[in-house]
Every structure is written in structure tokens, then in C-alpha cells.
Design a protein around this motif. Structure first.
Motif, PDB file in Angstrom:
ATOM      1  N   VAL A 263       0.849  -1.187   0.000  1.00 16.62           N
ATOM      2  CA  VAL A 263       0.000   0.000   0.000  1.00 16.62           C
ATOM      3  C   VAL A 263       0.889   1.244   0.000  1.00 16.62           C
ATOM      4  O   VAL A 263       1.826   1.351   0.794  1.00 16.62           O
ATOM      5  CB  VAL A 263      -0.932   0.015   1.228  1.00 16.62           C
ATOM      6  N   LEU A 264       0.598   2.176  -0.901  1.00 13.61           N
ATOM      7  CA  LEU A 264       1.346   3.430  -0.962  1.00 13.61           C
ATOM      8  C   LEU A 264       0.653   4.551  -0.201  1.00 13.61           C
ATOM      9  O   LEU A 264       1.305   5.375   0.432  1.00 13.61           O
ATOM     10  CB  LEU A 264       1.554   3.853  -2.422  1.00 13.61           C
ATOM     11  N   GLY A 265      -0.670   4.604  -0.273  1.00 14.44           N
ATOM     12  CA  GLY A 265      -1.392   5.657   0.426  1.00 14.44           C
ATOM     13  C   GLY A 265      -2.813   5.769  -0.065  1.00 14.44           C
ATOM     14  O   GLY A 265      -3.214   5.100  -1.030  1.00 14.44           O
ATOM     15  N   ASP A 266      -3.594   6.601   0.590  1.00 15.90           N
ATOM     16  CA  ASP A 266      -4.992   6.839   0.242  1.00 15.90           C
ATOM     17  C   ASP A 266      -5.131   8.206  -0.409  1.00 15.90           C
ATOM     18  O   ASP A 266      -4.695   9.221   0.148  1.00 15.90           O
ATOM     19  CB  ASP A 266      -5.887   6.764   1.478  1.00 15.90           C
ATOM     20  N   ASP A 267      -5.752   8.222  -1.571  1.00 19.75           N
ATOM     21  CA  ASP A 267      -5.963   9.442  -2.337  1.00 19.75           C
ATOM     22  C   ASP A 267      -7.403   9.904  -2.129  1.00 19.75           C
ATOM     23  O   ASP A 267      -8.342   9.200  -2.520  1.00 19.75           O
ATOM     24  CB  ASP A 267      -5.687   9.164  -3.821  1.00 19.75           C
ATOM     25  N   LEU A 268      -7.577  11.056  -1.498  1.00 19.20           N
ATOM     26  CA  LEU A 268      -8.913  11.562  -1.193  1.00 19.20           C
ATOM     27  C   LEU A 268      -9.500  12.296  -2.395  1.00 19.20           C
ATOM     28  O   LEU A 268      -8.771  12.849  -3.222  1.00 19.20           O
ATOM     29  CB  LEU A 268      -8.861  12.498   0.014  1.00 19.20           C
ATOM     30  N   CYS A 269     -10.830  12.303  -2.473  1.00 20.81           N
ATOM     31  CA  CYS A 269     -11.526  12.929  -3.591  1.00 20.81           C
ATOM     32  C   CYS A 269     -12.416  14.065  -3.098  1.00 20.81           C
ATOM     33  O   CYS A 269     -12.941  14.018  -1.982  1.00 20.81           O
ATOM     34  CB  CYS A 269     -12.394  11.907  -4.335  1.00 20.81           C
ATOM     35  N   ASP A 270     -12.589  15.049  -3.961  1.00 19.38           N
ATOM     36  CA  ASP A 270     -13.471  16.179  -3.684  1.00 19.38           C
ATOM     37  C   ASP A 270     -14.447  16.344  -4.846  1.00 19.38           C
ATOM     38  O   ASP A 270     -14.214  15.857  -5.963  1.00 19.38           O
ATOM     39  CB  ASP A 270     -12.676  17.479  -3.531  1.00 19.38           C
TER      40      ASP A 270
ATOM     41  N   ALA B 184     -16.171  26.234 -16.922  1.00 20.17           N
ATOM     42  CA  ALA B 184     -17.116  26.847 -17.856  1.00 20.17           C
ATOM     43  C   ALA B 184     -18.544  26.811 -17.339  1.00 20.17           C
ATOM     44  O   ALA B 184     -19.458  27.287 -18.021  1.00 20.17           O
ATOM     45  CB  ALA B 184     -17.027  26.146 -19.208  1.00 20.17           C
ATOM     46  N   GLY B 185     -18.733  26.212 -16.155  1.00 23.70           N
ATOM     47  CA  GLY B 185     -20.061  26.183 -15.560  1.00 23.70           C
ATOM     48  C   GLY B 185     -20.982  25.129 -16.127  1.00 23.70           C
ATOM     49  O   GLY B 185     -22.205  25.216 -15.978  1.00 23.70           O
ATOM     50  N   LEU B 186     -20.396  24.077 -16.738  1.00 23.82           N
ATOM     51  CA  LEU B 186     -21.209  23.076 -17.428  1.00 23.82           C
ATOM     52  C   LEU B 186     -21.655  21.929 -16.536  1.00 23.82           C
ATOM     53  O   LEU B 186     -22.527  21.150 -16.924  1.00 23.82           O
ATOM     54  CB  LEU B 186     -20.426  22.524 -18.627  1.00 23.82           C
ATOM     55  N   GLY B 187     -21.063  21.783 -15.372  1.00 26.65           N
ATOM     56  CA  GLY B 187     -21.443  20.690 -14.491  1.00 26.65           C
ATOM     57  C   GLY B 187     -20.474  20.585 -13.336  1.00 26.65           C
ATOM     58  O   GLY B 187     -19.641  21.473 -13.110  1.00 26.65           O
ATOM     59  N   ILE B 188     -20.577  19.474 -12.598  1.00 24.06           N
ATOM     60  CA  ILE B 188     -19.687  19.223 -11.471  1.00 24.06           C
ATOM     61  C   ILE B 188     -18.930  17.928 -11.726  1.00 24.06           C
ATOM     62  O   ILE B 188     -19.310  17.129 -12.592  1.00 24.06           O
ATOM     63  CB  ILE B 188     -20.463  19.146 -10.136  1.00 24.06           C
ATOM     64  N   ALA B 189     -17.855  17.722 -10.987  1.00 21.14           N
ATOM     65  CA  ALA B 189     -17.017  16.532 -11.184  1.00 21.14           C
ATOM     66  C   ALA B 189     -16.522  16.036  -9.840  1.00 21.14           C
ATOM     67  O   ALA B 189     -16.365  16.812  -8.888  1.00 21.14           O
ATOM     68  CB  ALA B 189     -15.835  16.851 -12.093  1.00 21.14           C
ATOM     69  N   LEU B 190     -16.289  14.740  -9.761  1.00 22.71           N
ATOM     70  CA  LEU B 190     -15.647  14.129  -8.598  1.00 22.71           C
ATOM     71  C   LEU B 190     -14.229  13.782  -9.003  1.00 22.71           C
ATOM     72  O   LEU B 190     -14.023  13.022  -9.955  1.00 22.71           O
ATOM     73  CB  LEU B 190     -16.397  12.871  -8.165  1.00 22.71           C
ATOM     74  N   MET B 191     -13.246  14.346  -8.288  1.00 23.39           N
ATOM     75  CA  MET B 191     -11.870  14.177  -8.747  1.00 23.39           C
ATOM     76  C   MET B 191     -10.924  13.923  -7.582  1.00 23.39           C
ATOM     77  O   MET B 191     -10.948  14.643  -6.584  1.00 23.39           O
ATOM     78  CB  MET B 191     -11.422  15.422  -9.517  1.00 23.39           C
ATOM     79  N   PRO B 192     -10.042  12.910  -7.720  1.00 22.73           N
ATOM     80  CA  PRO B 192      -9.010  12.681  -6.704  1.00 22.73           C
ATOM     81  C   PRO B 192      -8.015  13.840  -6.663  1.00 22.73           C
ATOM     82  O   PRO B 192      -7.869  14.602  -7.623  1.00 22.73           O
ATOM     83  CB  PRO B 192      -8.338  11.390  -7.177  1.00 22.73           C
ATOM     84  N   ARG B 193      -7.295  13.953  -5.549  1.00 20.27           N
ATOM     85  CA  ARG B 193      -6.361  15.054  -5.375  1.00 20.27           C
ATOM     86  C   ARG B 193      -5.019  14.801  -6.047  1.00 20.27           C
ATOM     87  O   ARG B 193      -4.350  15.739  -6.481  1.00 20.27           O
ATOM     88  CB  ARG B 193      -6.148  15.323  -3.885  1.00 20.27           C
ATOM     89  N   LEU B 194      -4.607  13.539  -6.131  1.00 17.75           N
ATOM     90  CA  LEU B 194      -3.297  13.229  -6.694  1.00 17.75           C
ATOM     91  C   LEU B 194      -3.249  13.629  -8.166  1.00 17.75           C
ATOM     92  O   LEU B 194      -4.064  13.193  -8.969  1.00 17.75           O
ATOM     93  CB  LEU B 194      -3.001  11.736  -6.556  1.00 17.75           C
TER      94      LEU B 194
ATOM     95  N   GLY C 246     -12.533  30.277 -10.215  1.00 17.78           N
ATOM     96  CA  GLY C 246     -13.865  29.892 -10.661  1.00 17.78           C
ATOM     97  C   GLY C 246     -14.193  28.438 -10.449  1.00 17.78           C
ATOM     98  O   GLY C 246     -15.301  28.000 -10.770  1.00 17.78           O
ATOM     99  N   VAL C 247     -13.249  27.650  -9.904  1.00 19.82           N
ATOM    100  CA  VAL C 247     -13.502  26.238  -9.593  1.00 19.82           C
ATOM    101  C   VAL C 247     -13.172  26.007  -8.126  1.00 19.82           C
ATOM    102  O   VAL C 247     -12.078  26.351  -7.664  1.00 19.82           O
ATOM    103  CB  VAL C 247     -12.668  25.291 -10.471  1.00 19.82           C
ATOM    104  N   LEU C 248     -14.114  25.432  -7.393  1.00 22.53           N
ATOM    105  CA  LEU C 248     -13.939  25.158  -5.971  1.00 22.53           C
ATOM    106  C   LEU C 248     -13.970  23.658  -5.717  1.00 22.53           C
ATOM    107  O   LEU C 248     -14.725  22.922  -6.363  1.00 22.53           O
ATOM    108  CB  LEU C 248     -15.052  25.839  -5.164  1.00 22.53           C
ATOM    109  N   ALA C 249     -13.153  23.215  -4.768  1.00 25.06           N
ATOM    110  CA  ALA C 249     -13.154  21.821  -4.324  1.00 25.06           C
ATOM    111  C   ALA C 249     -13.924  21.742  -3.011  1.00 25.06           C
ATOM    112  O   ALA C 249     -13.514  22.344  -2.013  1.00 25.06           O
ATOM    113  CB  ALA C 249     -11.732  21.315  -4.143  1.00 25.06           C
ATOM    114  N   VAL C 250     -15.027  21.007  -3.010  1.00 21.59           N
ATOM    115  CA  VAL C 250     -15.890  20.896  -1.835  1.00 21.59           C
ATOM    116  C   VAL C 250     -15.804  19.462  -1.310  1.00 21.59           C
ATOM    117  O   VAL C 250     -15.982  18.508  -2.089  1.00 21.59           O
ATOM    118  CB  VAL C 250     -17.347  21.251  -2.179  1.00 21.59           C
ATOM    119  N   PRO C 251     -15.520  19.257  -0.036  1.00 21.14           N
ATOM    120  CA  PRO C 251     -15.430  17.890   0.501  1.00 21.14           C
ATOM    121  C   PRO C 251     -16.786  17.202   0.504  1.00 21.14           C
ATOM    122  O   PRO C 251     -17.839  17.844   0.560  1.00 21.14           O
ATOM    123  CB  PRO C 251     -14.899  18.094   1.924  1.00 21.14           C
TER     124      PRO C 251
END
Length: 301
Positions: A165-172, A239-249, A257-262
Motif C-alpha cells: 500500500v502506498l497511500g490513500d488518495d482523497l476525492c473532492d 465553464a459552468g457546465l457541471g460538477i465533477a468528482l476528482m481525486p487530489r493526486l 472559478g472552480v472550488l473543491a468541496v469535501p
């Protein structure tokens, strides 16, 4: 006497299904791989590759030879591992396969330190889908795989591999500024109902995780935009077209204009290093895994 380099080229073609893909994996040009195969055909007086539509296919004789090549390469690997272990220093060629965001967010620092500390080690990198890398490691195409899984999509690993195991990558959740979900958070999964999503294409681990998770919470996801590159997804969010779930790594700094919300509970993907059991004592493997772990804490925060 069969040439080992030519057998390696044939084995790579058998695994990857094309000369160009084999060339990428081996770090050669397609022309060089084709030349190796042509020389092997002359040496064996056997047709090894046949045209099949727009691609190529291995003949029956080539498939048998490729299977034998895999056994020979495994023997050579054991011999090289023994020599390297006796010297006690990382040496020789080390082919690392990693998925895109690990190749971008973790491997550059590791490869740079390997190059600085161990001049006798030729460490190389190929970008590989995390679904494929365990099999490629088991087949000997790559020496070390960096892969990941999610809590609802465990990583399958073939027999004959070890992992660390290398580590845990959190997503926002990435949202445009001014979006109703923009705020300090954390969001609940129920809050995501009715949103237009930006995500990776079907077949990727991230796509499958998003679909399963939203369906499990009673929401059918509206996957309006699908793009493989993280930077493209971020641009679509901006561009305001939608939202995304993305890992931090490997995500990099977010634009204005883009915010990361937990999100609670926090989506996590776990990263692993995988290698063949027969190479477990190889100093190049143990040193690379050590550096991957050492560099991890600063890469996913």
C-alpha cells in the motif's frame, strides 16, 4: 541460437496486440520492433505475424514461441535479480507502469531521485490503465505497477504478484464558483441528486465508481460530459457546465472559478505498488517502493 531481445519483442506484441503498443511498452520505435520480429522470422524460418484487417495477428507458431519466450524471460529475470541482490545496489532496467494521475503527480519526483541516487539503474515509465497494469506485471511486460482501487471496486491481482500500500488518495467534488453546492461543505451524497456530471468515459475505474455510488444512493447520474483528461474535466467545470468528482493526486492547482468541496463520507482510492514475487528481493524494486512511500504524504493533500 534465438536472440533474447527478439523474443522479448515478440512477447510484447503478443501481450499488447500490436507492434506500436509493444514499442511503447518496450521504449522502442515501431520500426525497431518490426525489425526484431523480421529477424526472428528469418532465424526461425517461420511466419510469426499475419495481417488481419487493419491490424496483425500472431500465427499459431508465434503464440507457442511467445509462451516459451515468457518462460525464458522469467528465468533471465531470476538470474538478474540474484546478481543485483548480491551486489546490493539497484541496477539494470526497471520498467514502471502507472496510471495517468500517478504518472503526473507522484512518479516524476521518484524517478528523479532514482536517477540521482542510482546511476546504474535505468528506470523507465509507461502510462498504463490501472485495470491492465497487474496483468502486465504478472506477464513480465512491466517490472513494477502503480495501480489503484476504490472501496466498492477492489483491485484484482493475479497469482504471483506481491503488493504494498502506498497511500490513500482523497476525492473532492469540483463545482463552479456560484454553484448552489459551492461552500465549505461537507456535502452529503444525497445533495448530488439532479446534477449534471463531468466524468471519465465508461470502462474507467473512476467512471464505474461514480455510477455505482450515485445509484446506491438512489440517484441515476446524468453524465453529460465525458473526458479522460483531468485538465479537460476541470476546464468544463470552470465553464459552468457541471460538477465533477476528482481525486487530489495529480490534480494540480485549480483555476479561478472552480472550488473543491469535501464530500462525506470522503471517497477514497487506495494506491498500490505491485511486482512479481520472483523479483521481490531485487534492490531496484525495494528502493522504488521505498521512494514511492516516502514521496506519498506530500502528493495527495
Amino acid at each position: 541460437m534465438l536472440d533474447l531481445a527478439r523474443l522479448r519483442a515478440l512477447h510484447a506484441v503478443s501481450v499488447h496486440g500490436s507492434v506500436s503498443a509493444a514499442a511503447t511498452a518496450l521504449g522502442y520505435t515501431p520500426s525497431a520492433v518490426s525489425q526484431q520480429i523480421a529477424k526472428l522470422e528469418r532465424e526461425t524460418r517461420t511466419t510469426l505475424l499475419e495481417r488481419q484487417g487493419r491490424g496483425i495477428a500472431l500465427t499459431d507458431e508465434a503464440q507457442h514461441l511467445a509462451a516459451t519466450a515468457q518462460q525464458l524471460l522469467a528465468i533471465v529475470e531470476r538470474a538478474e535479480t540474484t546478481l543485483e541482490e548480491r551486489r546490493g545496489l539497484p541496477a539494470g532496467r526497471l520498467m514502471i507502469g502507472a496510471f495517468a494521475s500517478a504518472a503526473r503527480g507522484l512518479l516524476p519526483q521518484v524517478l528523479a531521485e532514482l536517477a540521482e541516487r542510482h546511476r546504474s539503474l535505468d528506470a523507465r515509465l509507461i502510462e498504463v490503465d490501472p485495470h491492465l497494469s497487474p496483468d502486465l506485471a504478472a506477464q513480465g511486460v512491466i517490472d513494477l505497477a502503480v495501480a489503484h482501487d476504490w472501496d466498492i471496486a477492489p483491485l484484482p491481482a493475479p497469482d504471483g504478484l506481491e503488493r504494498a500500500v502506498l497511500g490513500d488518495d482523497l476525492c473532492d467534488v469540483l463545482v463552479p464558483a456560484g454553484h448552489p453546492l459551492a461552500g465549505p461543505g461537507p456535502l452529503r451524497r444525497e445533495d448530488l441528486s439532479g446534477q449534471r456530471w463531468i466524468c471519465q468515459p465508461p470502462g474507467s475505474v473512476c467512471h464505474d465508481w461514480l455510477v455505482r455510488t450515485l445509484r446506491a444512493s438512489g440517484t441515476e447520474p446524468d453524465l453529460a460530459y465525458q473526458a479522460a483528461e483531468n485538465h479537460t474535466q476541470v476546464a468544463l467545470v470552470a465553464a459552468g457546465l457541471g460538477i465533477a468528482l476528482m481525486p487530489r493526486l495529480g490534480r494540480g492547482p485549480l483555476p479561478d472559478g472552480v472550488l473543491a468541496v469535501p464530500l462525506a463520507p470522503v471517497p477514497v482510492r487506495r494506491l498500490y505498488a505491485l511486482w512479481r514475487t520472483g523479483a521481490a528481493r531485487r534492490p531496484a524494486i525495494t528502493e522504488t517502493v521505498r521512494l514511492l512511500r516516502a514521496h506519498w504524504p506530500s502528493r495527495a493533500v
